[in-house]
Design a protein around this motif. Structure first.
Motif, PDB file in Angstrom:
ATOM      1  N   ARG A  55      -5.753   6.116  -7.556  1.00 48.77           N
ATOM      2  CA  ARG A  55      -7.061   5.503  -7.388  1.00 48.77           C
ATOM      3  C   ARG A  55      -6.898   4.237  -6.540  1.00 48.77           C
ATOM      4  NH1 ARG A  55     -10.744   8.524 -10.908  1.00 48.77           N
ATOM      5  NH2 ARG A  55     -12.330   7.096 -10.098  1.00 48.77           N
ATOM      6  N   SER A  56      -7.999   3.682  -6.067  1.00 54.24           N
ATOM      7  CA  SER A  56      -7.924   2.561  -5.132  1.00 54.24           C
ATOM      8  C   SER A  56      -7.536   1.261  -5.827  1.00 54.24           C
ATOM      9  CB  SER A  56      -9.267   2.371  -4.429  1.00 54.24           C
ATOM     10  OG  SER A  56     -10.231   1.856  -5.331  1.00 54.24           O
ATOM     11  N   ILE A  57      -7.016   0.322  -5.037  1.00 57.00           N
ATOM     12  CA  ILE A  57      -6.665  -0.995  -5.558  1.00 57.00           C
ATOM     13  C   ILE A  57      -7.906  -1.667  -6.139  1.00 57.00           C
ATOM     14  CG2 ILE A  57      -5.694  -3.261  -5.005  1.00 57.00           C
ATOM     15  CD1 ILE A  57      -3.702  -0.995  -4.731  1.00 57.00           C
ATOM     16  N   GLY A  58      -9.029  -1.515  -5.444  1.00 54.33           N
ATOM     17  CA  GLY A  58     -10.267  -2.119  -5.919  1.00 54.33           C
ATOM     18  C   GLY A  58     -10.673  -1.607  -7.291  1.00 54.33           C
ATOM     19  N   GLU A  59     -10.505  -0.299  -7.520  1.00 54.21           N
ATOM     20  CA  GLU A  59     -10.833   0.268  -8.821  1.00 54.21           C
ATOM     21  C   GLU A  59      -9.907  -0.286  -9.899  1.00 54.21           C
ATOM     22  OE1 GLU A  59     -12.560   4.697  -8.433  1.00 54.21           O
ATOM     23  OE2 GLU A  59     -10.638   4.416  -7.408  1.00 54.21           O
ATOM     24  N   TYR A  60      -8.609  -0.313  -9.612  1.00 52.04           N
ATOM     25  CA  TYR A  60      -7.674  -0.831 -10.607  1.00 52.04           C
ATOM     26  C   TYR A  60      -7.964  -2.302 -10.936  1.00 52.04           C
ATOM     27  CZ  TYR A  60      -4.667   3.294 -10.866  1.00 52.04           C
ATOM     28  OH  TYR A  60      -4.172   4.560 -11.104  1.00 52.04           O
ATOM     29  N   GLU A  61      -8.344  -3.071  -9.939  1.00 53.03           N
ATOM     30  CA  GLU A  61      -8.683  -4.473 -10.199  1.00 53.03           C
ATOM     31  C   GLU A  61      -9.943  -4.564 -11.062  1.00 53.03           C
ATOM     32  OE1 GLU A  61      -8.960  -8.749  -7.892  1.00 53.03           O
ATOM     33  OE2 GLU A  61      -9.059  -6.902  -6.716  1.00 53.03           O
ATOM     34  N   HIS A  62     -10.922  -3.728 -10.752  1.00 52.48           N
ATOM     35  CA  HIS A  62     -12.156  -3.711 -11.542  1.00 52.48           C
ATOM     36  C   HIS A  62     -11.862  -3.346 -12.992  1.00 52.48           C
ATOM     37  CE1 HIS A  62     -16.415  -3.159 -12.455  1.00 52.48           C
ATOM     38  NE2 HIS A  62     -16.100  -1.977 -12.990  1.00 52.48           N
ATOM     39  N   TRP A  63     -11.053  -2.319 -13.205  1.00 53.72           N
ATOM     40  CA  TRP A  63     -10.753  -1.880 -14.566  1.00 53.72           C
ATOM     41  C   TRP A  63      -9.945  -2.928 -15.318  1.00 53.72           C
ATOM     42  CZ3 TRP A  63      -9.131   3.306 -12.018  1.00 53.72           C
ATOM     43  CH2 TRP A  63     -10.286   4.055 -11.743  1.00 53.72           C
ATOM     44  N   PHE A  64      -9.082  -3.664 -14.622  1.00 52.73           N
ATOM     45  CA  PHE A  64      -8.348  -4.760 -15.263  1.00 52.73           C
ATOM     46  C   PHE A  64      -9.336  -5.815 -15.751  1.00 52.73           C
ATOM     47  CE2 PHE A  64      -6.115  -8.868 -15.040  1.00 52.73           C
ATOM     48  CZ  PHE A  64      -5.042  -8.610 -15.892  1.00 52.73           C
ATOM     49  N   ASN A  65     -10.308  -6.122 -14.925  1.00 51.80           N
ATOM     50  CA  ASN A  65     -11.316  -7.110 -15.305  1.00 51.80           C
ATOM     51  C   ASN A  65     -12.220  -6.623 -16.430  1.00 51.80           C
ATOM     52  OD1 ASN A  65     -10.410  -8.960 -13.371  1.00 51.80           O
ATOM     53  ND2 ASN A  65     -11.753  -8.138 -11.779  1.00 51.80           N
ATOM     54  N   CYS A  66     -12.251  -5.296 -16.628  1.00 51.18           N
ATOM     55  CA  CYS A  66     -13.031  -4.718 -17.728  1.00 51.18           C
ATOM     56  C   CYS A  66     -12.239  -4.660 -19.031  1.00 51.18           C
ATOM     57  CB  CYS A  66     -13.488  -3.304 -17.361  1.00 51.18           C
ATOM     58  SG  CYS A  66     -14.662  -3.229 -16.002  1.00 51.18           S
ATOM     59  N   LYS A  95       3.687   9.739   1.209  1.00 55.02           N
ATOM     60  CA  LYS A  95       4.599   8.668   1.601  1.00 55.02           C
ATOM     61  C   LYS A  95       4.984   7.784   0.410  1.00 55.02           C
ATOM     62  CE  LYS A  95       2.843   8.422   6.339  1.00 55.02           C
ATOM     63  NZ  LYS A  95       2.195   7.557   7.364  1.00 55.02           N
ATOM     64  N   PHE A  96       6.283   7.618   0.249  1.00 53.01           N
ATOM     65  CA  PHE A  96       6.809   6.744  -0.806  1.00 53.01           C
ATOM     66  C   PHE A  96       6.272   5.328  -0.644  1.00 53.01           C
ATOM     67  CE2 PHE A  96      10.217   3.934  -2.450  1.00 53.01           C
ATOM     68  CZ  PHE A  96      10.259   4.384  -3.768  1.00 53.01           C
ATOM     69  N   HIS A  97       6.171   4.862   0.589  1.00 56.93           N
ATOM     70  CA  HIS A  97       5.684   3.505   0.864  1.00 56.93           C
ATOM     71  C   HIS A  97       4.295   3.284   0.262  1.00 56.93           C
ATOM     72  CE1 HIS A  97       4.757  -0.203   3.047  1.00 56.93           C
ATOM     73  NE2 HIS A  97       3.612   0.368   3.419  1.00 56.93           N
ATOM     74  N   ASP A  98       3.434   4.293   0.351  1.00 60.49           N
ATOM     75  CA  ASP A  98       2.080   4.155  -0.186  1.00 60.49           C
ATOM     76  C   ASP A  98       2.097   4.004  -1.704  1.00 60.49           C
ATOM     77  OD1 ASP A  98       1.121   4.419   2.395  1.00 60.49           O
ATOM     78  OD2 ASP A  98       0.648   6.562   2.180  1.00 60.49           O
ATOM     79  N   ARG A  99       2.974   4.749  -2.345  1.00 58.97           N
ATOM     80  CA  ARG A  99       3.059   4.685  -3.809  1.00 58.97           C
ATOM     81  C   ARG A  99       3.602   3.333  -4.264  1.00 58.97           C
ATOM     82  NH1 ARG A  99       0.556   7.961  -7.662  1.00 58.97           N
ATOM     83  NH2 ARG A  99       1.909   8.271  -9.475  1.00 58.97           N
ATOM     84  N   ILE A 100       4.630   2.842  -3.579  1.00 62.50           N
ATOM     85  CA  ILE A 100       5.188   1.538  -3.922  1.00 62.50           C
ATOM     86  C   ILE A 100       4.176   0.424  -3.675  1.00 62.50           C
ATOM     87  CG2 ILE A 100       6.863  -0.201  -3.122  1.00 62.50           C
ATOM     88  CD1 ILE A 100       8.057   1.671  -5.100  1.00 62.50           C
ATOM     89  N   THR A 101       3.414   0.548  -2.613  1.00 59.40           N
ATOM     90  CA  THR A 101       2.369  -0.438  -2.332  1.00 59.40           C
ATOM     91  C   THR A 101       1.362  -0.489  -3.475  1.00 59.40           C
ATOM     92  OG1 THR A 101       2.601  -0.186   0.064  1.00 59.40           O
ATOM     93  CG2 THR A 101       0.520  -1.099  -0.740  1.00 59.40           C
ATOM     94  N   LEU A 102       0.978   0.683  -3.982  1.00 61.63           N
ATOM     95  CA  LEU A 102       0.055   0.735  -5.118  1.00 61.63           C
ATOM     96  C   LEU A 102       0.675   0.088  -6.347  1.00 61.63           C
ATOM     97  CD1 LEU A 102      -2.535   1.693  -6.515  1.00 61.63           C
ATOM     98  CD2 LEU A 102      -1.424   3.926  -6.861  1.00 61.63           C
ATOM     99  N   LEU A 103       1.922   0.417  -6.625  1.00 64.40           N
ATOM    100  CA  LEU A 103       2.594  -0.138  -7.802  1.00 64.40           C
ATOM    101  C   LEU A 103       2.653  -1.664  -7.735  1.00 64.40           C
ATOM    102  CD1 LEU A 103       5.815   1.255  -9.450  1.00 64.40           C
ATOM    103  CD2 LEU A 103       5.582  -1.180  -9.026  1.00 64.40           C
ATOM    104  N   ARG A 104       3.070  -2.175  -6.603  1.00 64.63           N
ATOM    105  CA  ARG A 104       3.192  -3.629  -6.481  1.00 64.63           C
ATOM    106  C   ARG A 104       1.827  -4.302  -6.520  1.00 64.63           C
ATOM    107  NH1 ARG A 104       8.056  -2.975  -2.132  1.00 64.63           N
ATOM    108  NH2 ARG A 104       9.786  -3.246  -3.599  1.00 64.63           N
ATOM    109  N   SER A 105       0.815  -3.622  -6.020  1.00 63.93           N
ATOM    110  CA  SER A 105      -0.533  -4.194  -6.040  1.00 63.93           C
ATOM    111  C   SER A 105      -1.057  -4.323  -7.466  1.00 63.93           C
ATOM    112  CB  SER A 105      -1.484  -3.329  -5.205  1.00 63.93           C
ATOM    113  OG  SER A 105      -1.130  -3.351  -3.833  1.00 63.93           O
TER     114      SER A 105
END
Length: 335
Positions: free
Chosen positions: A127-138, A163-173
């Motif tokens: 899911r998108s970074i924006g969604e994960y941030e929203h759910w954290f705030n919820c 791409k592994f890079h995309d997955r790591i970017t999500l994890l770190r975000s």
């Protein structure tokens, strides 16, 4: 933290001294967590997935599976039943199923948190970074972003060109957002070397994860890896024991895949450095359909009995089912 060079990791992974390794891992676990074992109740609310991963029975091309989606009320009811039975962490898990809107996931999180004092973990895929941030705030507390391998070329192979890079970017975000974050790998993927497992251990330790999961590879008959050799449970035990030494404060589950190889697999894992078990509380009518690998969710009892059996397992090993949410103890010191 125990410092181990790559050649030392390979020595232990090859079975150089299991008795010493498992004893060290158990000692470190005890120093950090005492006799407590954390229980995470998983609600697998959808087995619909848009991915084509070569190792997973939920892959989109698999037509020989009973697909299901639970509605919001059913998801919340399952989570609340688990909380009522004593679970202090609820894991919301699905395939990569984008039919659930941002607001629906928000509603699920809020209703669970409003009803019980529990931690909520999300395992929802890309899911998108924006969604994960929203759910954290919820109110969501934790997030699982599994890697399955830390080798970019193997990642692309098993996940059909992703791409592994995309997955790591999500994890770190999601780490930057503030979640407690878990990840991990599959032990024994086709054509995988012990040297690569050592690299995995070093890479995962460097991510400073709050949870590290690793279970043995179980070939699924409806995947391209159906004829591949299954993983080695002892290699899986060695991997999680070494993960405990390298990342002493991380929560490390004894995965359900262990019981696919040995009825006492999870029990042995808890005695060799693991400190978490994660029983499924998916409704019995759907539990067997969350068939990532053969043998998963093979025991179908109601939620209360599921939690009770998990607690009995913990007590049978002279451990204590934790009454806490089991947040990471990274700030503690190991003596």
């Amino acid at each position: 933290m125990v410092s181990l060079a790559s050649d030392e990791l390979i020595y232990y992974l090859n079975g150089g001294d299991d008795e010493e390794l498992f004893s060290l891992a158990d000692s470190v676990r005890g120093n950090v967590f005492g006799r407590e074992v954390y229980l995470r109740a998983i609600v697998e609310f959808s087995n619909v997935c848009n991915k084509k991963c070569n190792y997973c029975g939920l892959r989109a091309p698999n037509s020989n599976i009973n697909r299901y989606r639970m509605d919001v009320d059913s998801i919340v009811a399952s989570a609340c039943q688990a909380a009522e039975a004593g679970a202090r962490t609820i894991v919301l898990q699905s395939g990569d199923d984008f039919s659930y809107s941002t607001l629906q996931i928000e509603e699920i999180i809020r209703r669970i948190k409003d009803s019980y004092d529990v931690a909520v973990t999300l395992s929802l895929g890309d899911r998108s970074i924006g969604e994960y941030e929203h759910w954290f705030n919820c109110g969501a507390d934790r997030c699982l972003i599994k890697l399955e391998t830390t080798a970019p070329d193997i990642y692309a192979k098993i996940r059909c060109g992703e791409k592994f890079h995309d997955r790591i970017t999500l994890l770190r975000s999601v780490q930057e957002i503030g979640y407690e974050v878990g990840s991990g790998i599959i032990v024994g993927l086709p054509d995988y070397s012990v040297e690569q497992l050592a690299d995995d251990l070093i890479f995962l330790a460097g991510l400073e994860l709050d949870m590290i999961a690793a279970g043995p590879f179980v070939p699924h008959p409806e995947t391209p890896f159906s004829s591949s050799t299954e993983g080695d449970i002892n290699l899986s035990f060695r991997f999680t024991a070494l993960a405990r030494l390298l990342s002493p404060f991380s929560n490390i589950p004894a995965t359900s895949a262990l019981d696919s190889f040995d009825p006492e697999g999870r029990a042995k894992g808890l005695l060799r450095g693991c400190n978490v078990i994660m029983p499924s509380v998916t409704p019995v009518a759907r539990r067997g359909d969350y068939n990532i690998y053969p043998g998963k969710n093979s025991i179908s009892v109601d939620v209360t009995d599921t939690i009770s059996r998990a607690e009995e397992l913990i007590r049978s090993l002279d451990f204590v089912p934790s009454a806490t949410k089991g947040s990471v103890r990274r700030m503690n010191n190991v003596e």
